[in-house]
Motif scaffolding. Structure first.
Motif, PDB file in Angstrom:
ATOM      1  N   HIS A 184     -11.754  25.389 -18.715  1.00  0.00           N
ATOM      2  CA  HIS A 184     -12.155  24.304 -19.613  1.00  0.00           C
ATOM      3  C   HIS A 184     -13.626  23.942 -19.391  1.00  0.00           C
ATOM      4  O   HIS A 184     -14.151  24.053 -18.281  1.00  0.00           O
ATOM      5  CB  HIS A 184     -11.290  23.064 -19.390  1.00  0.00           C
ATOM      6  N   THR A 185     -14.277  23.525 -20.466  1.00  0.00           N
ATOM      7  CA  THR A 185     -15.624  22.968 -20.378  1.00  0.00           C
ATOM      8  C   THR A 185     -15.508  21.470 -20.561  1.00  0.00           C
ATOM      9  O   THR A 185     -15.014  20.997 -21.594  1.00  0.00           O
ATOM     10  CB  THR A 185     -16.557  23.582 -21.441  1.00  0.00           C
ATOM     11  N   LEU A 186     -15.950  20.720 -19.561  1.00  0.00           N
ATOM     12  CA  LEU A 186     -15.734  19.271 -19.539  1.00  0.00           C
ATOM     13  C   LEU A 186     -17.017  18.515 -19.877  1.00  0.00           C
ATOM     14  O   LEU A 186     -18.026  18.667 -19.187  1.00  0.00           O
ATOM     15  CB  LEU A 186     -15.252  18.837 -18.149  1.00  0.00           C
ATOM     16  N   PRO A 187     -16.995  17.708 -20.937  1.00  0.00           N
ATOM     17  CA  PRO A 187     -18.165  16.882 -21.251  1.00  0.00           C
ATOM     18  C   PRO A 187     -18.219  15.650 -20.367  1.00  0.00           C
ATOM     19  O   PRO A 187     -17.194  15.039 -20.068  1.00  0.00           O
ATOM     20  CB  PRO A 187     -17.954  16.506 -22.721  1.00  0.00           C
ATOM     21  N   HIS A 188     -19.429  15.294 -19.940  1.00  0.00           N
ATOM     22  CA  HIS A 188     -19.673  14.097 -19.131  1.00  0.00           C
ATOM     23  C   HIS A 188     -20.830  13.323 -19.745  1.00  0.00           C
ATOM     24  O   HIS A 188     -21.741  13.905 -20.330  1.00  0.00           O
ATOM     25  CB  HIS A 188     -20.074  14.454 -17.697  1.00  0.00           C
ATOM     26  N   LYS A 189     -20.831  12.020 -19.562  1.00  0.00           N
ATOM     27  CA  LYS A 189     -21.941  11.181 -20.016  1.00  0.00           C
ATOM     28  C   LYS A 189     -22.131  10.035 -19.041  1.00  0.00           C
ATOM     29  O   LYS A 189     -21.184   9.571 -18.412  1.00  0.00           O
ATOM     30  CB  LYS A 189     -21.684  10.628 -21.424  1.00  0.00           C
ATOM     31  N   ASN A 190     -23.377   9.585 -18.920  1.00  0.00           N
ATOM     32  CA  ASN A 190     -23.721   8.484 -18.006  1.00  0.00           C
ATOM     33  C   ASN A 190     -23.292   8.796 -16.576  1.00  0.00           C
ATOM     34  O   ASN A 190     -22.817   7.931 -15.832  1.00  0.00           O
ATOM     35  CB  ASN A 190     -23.124   7.160 -18.490  1.00  0.00           C
TER      36      ASN A 190
END
Length: 237
Positions: A184-190
């Motif tokens: 899986h490719t996991l999006p992250h922010k902040n």
């Protein structure tokens, strides 16, 4: 995943007026409300965390919310070392657990204003907690360049900690090749990149020099009662 056991004083008016004239970030959102601080404790090695990461991305779009993502280390043993995790972030989560009435840290955990927590993949409960959690009293905290100004205000009897945070407000996608999120490719922010304690605030107006964030990162400041207590004010630049 379920629960996991263990883990120079100056005039405030003149300083803040001067800093605001420079376009500084303040502890209030554009609608005049104090910022609500939402901290997500997450891990790329936790199969339950991707929905919580997605929830934080959505929450971060709200102008009156400061959303921060802390990577914790205790799931690294499952085969994938979280590239954003650090022991000090795990320590911060552990410090919260006793005041919040938890037996130990778990992921994904969201803590709101240091006062209450919820499982981070339950968006309805998160929205309710943000809406109903007690808000901090107004306190002016202003970041301008390499300077931080905290106005005079009401501090706890034993004072408060001043936390300096740097974080990346862009969305970053991380491909995971091992562990529970393999493939899986996991999006992250902040995503938080550093956390340091600048010292003690006793309710008096104060200015401090702060280190600049690395290129591409933003700076936030949290004024917080000691030992995982309530967040009294927050600001970001």
């Amino acid at each position: 995943m379920g629960l996991r056991s263990k883990v120079g004083y100056v005039s405030a008016v003149s300083v803040i007026a001067g800093l605001l004239s420079l376009g500084a970030g303040a502890a209030f959102a554009g609608n005049g409300k104090p910022l609500t601080v939402v901290e997500l404790f997450t891990s790329q090695g936790c199969s339950s965390c991707p929905p919580a990461n997605a929830n934080l991305i959505e929450i971060s779009k709200r102008p009156d919310v400061l959303a921060l993502s802390f990577g914790v280390t205790y799931w690294d043993r499952l085969g994938w070392k979280d590239i954003f995790a650090a022991p000090e972030y795990t320590d911060r989560q552990v410090t919260y657990e006793t005041p919040l009435g938890r037996d130990g840290p778990f992921t994904p955990q969201m803590v709101v204003n240091g006062r209450a927590d919820v499982v981070g993949n339950r968006i309805g409960e998160i929205d309710h907690l943000i809406a109903t959690a007690p808000k901090p009293d107004p306190l002016s905290v202003v970041i301008s360049g390499n300077s931080l100004a905290i106005a005079a205000g009401k501090a706890p009897a034993n004072g408060a900690d001043i936390w300096l945070v740097t974080y990346d407000d862009k969305t970053v996608n991380v491909p995971v090749s091992r562990g529970e999120n393999t493939g899986h490719t996991l999006p992250h922010k902040n995503v938080v990149h550093s956390l340091s304690n600048l010292g003690h605030w006793d309710g008096k107006a104060v200015t401090l020099d702060i280190a600049p964030a690395k290129p591409g990162l933003r700076t936030a400041v949290l004024i917080q009662a000691p030992h995982g207590g309530p967040i009294l004010a927050a600001a970001t630049n």
